[in-house]
Design a protein around this motif. Structure first.
Motif, mmCIF file in Angstrom:
data_model
loop_
_atom_site.group_PDB
_atom_site.id
_atom_site.type_symbol
_atom_site.label_atom_id
_atom_site.label_comp_id
_atom_site.label_asym_id
_atom_site.label_seq_id
_atom_site.Cartn_x
_atom_site.Cartn_y
_atom_site.Cartn_z
ATOM 1 N N GLY A 236 5.460 -94.266 -20.198
ATOM 2 C CA GLY A 236 6.883 -94.070 -19.972
ATOM 3 C C GLY A 236 7.171 -93.057 -18.883
ATOM 4 N N ILE A 237 6.205 -92.179 -18.604
ATOM 5 C CA ILE A 237 6.370 -91.197 -17.529
ATOM 6 C C ILE A 237 5.452 -91.518 -16.351
ATOM 7 C CG2 ILE A 237 7.221 -89.347 -19.008
ATOM 8 C CD1 ILE A 237 4.418 -88.232 -19.160
ATOM 9 N N GLY A 238 4.939 -92.766 -16.350
ATOM 10 C CA GLY A 238 4.180 -93.237 -15.199
ATOM 11 C C GLY A 238 2.725 -92.862 -15.172
ATOM 12 N N LEU A 239 2.140 -92.554 -16.344
ATOM 13 C CA LEU A 239 0.743 -92.148 -16.407
ATOM 14 C C LEU A 239 -0.043 -93.091 -17.317
ATOM 15 C CD1 LEU A 239 1.128 -88.285 -16.869
ATOM 16 C CD2 LEU A 239 0.636 -89.515 -14.753
ATOM 17 N N PRO A 240 -1.326 -93.299 -17.040
ATOM 18 C CA PRO A 240 -2.150 -94.040 -17.993
ATOM 19 C C PRO A 240 -2.461 -93.141 -19.189
ATOM 20 C CG PRO A 240 -3.514 -93.233 -16.198
ATOM 21 C CD PRO A 240 -2.094 -92.870 -15.848
ATOM 22 N N PRO A 241 -2.695 -93.723 -20.376
ATOM 23 C CA PRO A 241 -3.048 -92.910 -21.548
ATOM 24 C C PRO A 241 -4.506 -92.472 -21.452
ATOM 25 C CG PRO A 241 -2.990 -95.227 -22.147
ATOM 26 C CD PRO A 241 -2.550 -95.146 -20.710
ATOM 27 N N ALA A 242 -4.757 -91.561 -20.520
ATOM 28 C CA ALA A 242 -6.127 -91.159 -20.189
ATOM 29 C C ALA A 242 -6.302 -89.665 -20.446
ATOM 30 C CB ALA A 242 -6.428 -91.489 -18.727
ATOM 31 N N TRP A 243 -6.472 -89.299 -21.695
ATOM 32 C CA TRP A 243 -6.707 -87.891 -22.053
ATOM 33 C C TRP A 243 -7.736 -87.840 -23.169
ATOM 34 C CZ3 TRP A 243 -7.029 -84.200 -25.736
ATOM 35 C CH2 TRP A 243 -6.914 -82.853 -25.318
ATOM 36 N N GLY A 244 -8.872 -87.240 -22.865
ATOM 37 C CA GLY A 244 -9.869 -86.987 -23.899
ATOM 38 C C GLY A 244 -10.599 -88.201 -24.418
ATOM 39 N N GLY A 245 -10.444 -89.348 -23.764
ATOM 40 C CA GLY A 245 -11.090 -90.552 -24.279
ATOM 41 C C GLY A 245 -10.464 -91.055 -25.555
ATOM 42 N N ALA A 246 -9.177 -90.736 -25.756
ATOM 43 C CA ALA A 246 -8.558 -90.982 -27.058
ATOM 44 C C ALA A 246 -8.240 -92.449 -27.330
ATOM 45 C CB ALA A 246 -7.280 -90.163 -27.184
ATOM 46 N N MET A 247 -8.091 -93.275 -26.306
ATOM 47 C CA MET A 247 -7.710 -94.656 -26.576
ATOM 48 C C MET A 247 -8.718 -95.337 -27.501
ATOM 49 S SD MET A 247 -6.962 -97.914 -24.064
ATOM 50 C CE MET A 247 -5.540 -97.196 -23.263
ATOM 51 N N GLY A 248 -10.000 -95.200 -27.203
ATOM 52 C CA GLY A 248 -11.028 -95.810 -28.040
ATOM 53 C C GLY A 248 -11.024 -95.251 -29.448
ATOM 54 N N ARG A 249 -10.860 -93.945 -29.579
ATOM 55 C CA ARG A 249 -10.837 -93.320 -30.900
ATOM 56 C C ARG A 249 -9.627 -93.795 -31.707
ATOM 57 N NH1 ARG A 249 -13.989 -89.735 -34.329
ATOM 58 N NH2 ARG A 249 -12.491 -88.871 -35.809
ATOM 59 N N LEU A 250 -8.460 -93.851 -31.079
ATOM 60 C CA LEU A 250 -7.257 -94.295 -31.768
ATOM 61 C C LEU A 250 -7.380 -95.743 -32.227
ATOM 62 C CD1 LEU A 250 -4.607 -92.621 -29.455
ATOM 63 C CD2 LEU A 250 -4.900 -92.120 -31.887
ATOM 64 N N ILE A 251 -7.980 -96.583 -31.391
ATOM 65 C CA ILE A 251 -8.148 -97.990 -31.752
ATOM 66 C C ILE A 251 -9.071 -98.139 -32.955
ATOM 67 C CG2 ILE A 251 -9.226 -100.149 -30.969
ATOM 68 C CD1 ILE A 251 -7.975 -99.570 -28.208
ATOM 69 N N THR A 252 -10.176 -97.382 -32.987
ATOM 70 C CA THR A 252 -11.074 -97.494 -34.138
ATOM 71 C C THR A 252 -10.446 -96.915 -35.399
ATOM 72 O OG1 THR A 252 -12.203 -95.416 -33.558
ATOM 73 C CG2 THR A 252 -13.185 -97.452 -32.740
ATOM 74 N N GLU A 253 -9.559 -95.933 -35.258
ATOM 75 C CA GLU A 253 -8.932 -95.325 -36.432
ATOM 76 C C GLU A 253 -7.770 -96.173 -36.960
ATOM 77 O OE1 GLU A 253 -9.766 -91.778 -37.832
ATOM 78 O OE2 GLU A 253 -11.485 -92.885 -37.041
ATOM 79 N N ALA A 254 -6.987 -96.783 -36.062
ATOM 80 C CA ALA A 254 -5.741 -97.429 -36.492
ATOM 81 C C ALA A 254 -5.660 -98.917 -36.183
ATOM 82 C CB ALA A 254 -4.549 -96.711 -35.851
ATOM 83 N N GLY A 255 -6.549 -99.425 -35.343
ATOM 84 C CA GLY A 255 -6.502 -100.844 -35.007
ATOM 85 C C GLY A 255 -5.866 -101.105 -33.659
ATOM 86 N N ALA A 256 -6.425 -102.062 -32.945
ATOM 87 C CA ALA A 256 -5.993 -102.324 -31.570
ATOM 88 C C ALA A 256 -4.558 -102.819 -31.488
ATOM 89 C CB ALA A 256 -6.939 -103.340 -30.920
ATOM 90 N N ALA A 257 -4.138 -103.672 -32.418
ATOM 91 C CA ALA A 257 -2.810 -104.282 -32.297
ATOM 92 C C ALA A 257 -1.700 -103.239 -32.354
ATOM 93 C CB ALA A 257 -2.612 -105.332 -33.395
ATOM 94 N N ARG A 258 -1.744 -102.348 -33.337
ATOM 95 C CA ARG A 258 -0.685 -101.363 -33.471
ATOM 96 C C ARG A 258 -0.742 -100.299 -32.379
ATOM 97 N NH1 ARG A 258 2.585 -101.076 -37.653
ATOM 98 N NH2 ARG A 258 3.842 -100.175 -35.977
ATOM 99 N N ILE A 259 -1.946 -99.877 -31.999
ATOM 100 C CA ILE A 259 -2.058 -98.889 -30.925
ATOM 101 C C ILE A 259 -1.554 -99.494 -29.618
ATOM 102 C CG2 ILE A 259 -3.669 -97.529 -29.522
ATOM 103 C CD1 ILE A 259 -3.015 -96.372 -32.314
ATOM 104 N N ARG A 260 -1.854 -100.772 -29.396
ATOM 105 C CA ARG A 260 -1.348 -101.446 -28.187
ATOM 106 C C ARG A 260 0.181 -101.400 -28.155
ATOM 107 N NH1 ARG A 260 -3.277 -106.228 -29.093
ATOM 108 N NH2 ARG A 260 -5.240 -105.864 -27.987
ATOM 109 N N GLU A 261 0.799 -101.722 -29.287
ATOM 110 C CA GLU A 261 2.259 -101.723 -29.352
ATOM 111 C C GLU A 261 2.828 -100.330 -29.077
ATOM 112 O OE1 GLU A 261 5.884 -102.616 -32.554
ATOM 113 O OE2 GLU A 261 3.817 -102.327 -33.254
ATOM 114 N N LEU A 262 2.282 -99.311 -29.719
ATOM 115 C CA LEU A 262 2.826 -97.959 -29.596
ATOM 116 C C LEU A 262 2.596 -97.374 -28.211
ATOM 117 C CD1 LEU A 262 1.767 -96.676 -33.115
ATOM 118 C CD2 LEU A 262 4.095 -97.145 -32.337
ATOM 119 N N MET A 263 1.459 -97.721 -27.580
ATOM 120 C CA MET A 263 1.206 -97.232 -26.225
ATOM 121 C C MET A 263 2.097 -97.922 -25.201
ATOM 122 S SD MET A 263 -2.881 -96.560 -25.835
ATOM 123 C CE MET A 263 -3.614 -95.058 -26.520
#
Length: 253
Positions: free
Chosen positions: A149-176
Motif C-alpha cells: 500500500g505504500i509502494g514496497l514489497p513485503p521484504a523484511w526479515g524473510g517473513a513472507m515464508g514464515r507467515l505462510i507456514t504459520e497461517a497458510g498461503a491463501a490468507r496471507i496472500r489476501e492480507l498482503m
C-alpha cells in the motif's frame, strides 16, 4: 528481577532487558513514541540473541513493546536516509540484511521465545512476532501488513515464508495484497496468535506458558524447538528471503 546491561552499538540501548531467573523479558523501544525497528533496535537485538549462545541459563525470552503498541514496523525514514547517503543502495541492503539476521537468530536461539502482543502490530512488527515460538495477544491488538500500500514489497526479515507456514498461503496472500487491517480474533483463527485474552490478563497468559517451560527438561525443550524449526524450514522449500534486501533496495531507488 534484575536489569541486564546490554552490549550495544548505540550510545543508549534501544531495548529494555530484565532477567528473572531463567526468563529474559525484552521490551522494544525505550521511547514509547518511537516504537519502530530502526538499526539501533536491530543491533541491540542481534547483540542480545548472539549473547544467548553463552547463556544456557536463559530458558525463555519474552518479547514485548514499550508504550501502547507492540511495534509500528520498520523505520522507513531511515531507509530513505540510507539511500540518500549511499545512492548505490549498499547501506540500505546492509540494514535489510540485518533484519534477516535478527529473525534467523530469533528462530534459532535455544530459548523458547514468546511474543507478548498489545496495541498495533504493523508490518515488520508482525514479521518479528511471527518468528517467536508462541504468541499471546490482547483483545485490543490490531494487525496490518501495509507494505504494498505504500509502494514496497513485503521484504523484511524473510517473513513472507514464515507467515505462510504459520497461517497458510491463501490468507496471507489476501492480507498482503489488500493491506486490510485485522483484529486479534482473526489472527487467532489464522494461527498468528495462540492465545487471545483481555489486556489485563495478558501477563497471566504469558506466565501460564513460562512456568511449565522452565520446569521441563532444558534439553528436551530445546531439541523439540529445533525439530519444529527444521520442519518449518523444510515446508518453506527455498529461502528466497535472501533476496529481500535487493528487492527492497531496487524498489526504493
Amino acid at each position: 528481577m534484575t536489569e541486564m546491561t546490554l552490549p550495544s552499538a548505540s550510545p543508549r540501548p534501544a531495548l529494555s532487558v530484565d532477567q528473572d531467573g531463567p526468563v529474559l523479558r525484552v521490551r522494544l523501544g525505550t521511547a514509547p513514541q518511537h516504537n519502530t525497528l530502526p538499526v539501533a533496535v536491530l543491533d541491540d537485538l542481534l547483540a542480545l540473541l548472539d549473547g544467548l549462545h553463552e547463556r544456557p541459563d536463559v530458558r525463555v525470552l519474552v518479547l514485548t513493546g514499550a508504550g501502547p503498541d507492540f511495534c509500528l514496523g520498520a523505520d522507513r525514514t531511515e531507509y530513505q536516509e540510507a539511500l540518500a547517503a549511499d545512492p548505490t543502495g549498499a547501506a540500505l541492503r546492509r540494514i535489510v540484511d540485518k533484519a534477516y539476521r535478527v529473525c534467523e537468530a530469533l528462530e534459532n536461539t535455544h530459548a523458547v521465545t514468546i511474543a507478548r502482543l498489545h496495541g498495533r502490530v504493523i508490518g515488520a512488527g508482525l514479521a518479528l512476532a511471527a518468528y517467536c515460538d508462541l504468541r499471546a495477544g490482547a483483545e485490543d491488538c490490531r494487525f496490518r501488513m501495509p507494505e504494498i500500500g505504500i509502494g514496497l514489497p513485503p521484504a523484511w526479515g524473510g517473513a513472507m515464508g514464515r507467515l505462510i507456514t504459520e497461517a497458510g498461503a491463501a490468507r496471507i496472500r489476501e492480507l498482503m495484497l489488500t493491506c486490510e487491517p485485522f483484529d486479534a480474533a482473526t489472527a487467532h483463527r489464522l494461527g498468528l496468535l495462540h492465545k487471545v485474552v483481555p489486556p489485563d490478563e495478558l501477563d497471566a497468559a504469558v506466565t501460564a506458558w513460562v512456568h511449565p517451560l522452565t520446569r521441563r527438561s532444558a534439553e528436551a525443550v530445546t531439541l523439540t524447538k529445533r525439530m519444529l524449526t527444521g520442519y518449518s524450514r523444510a515446508a518453506r522449500t527455498s529461502e528466497v528471503a535472501l533476496l529481500d534486501a535487493h528487492l527492497l533496495t531496487a524498489q526504493l531507488k
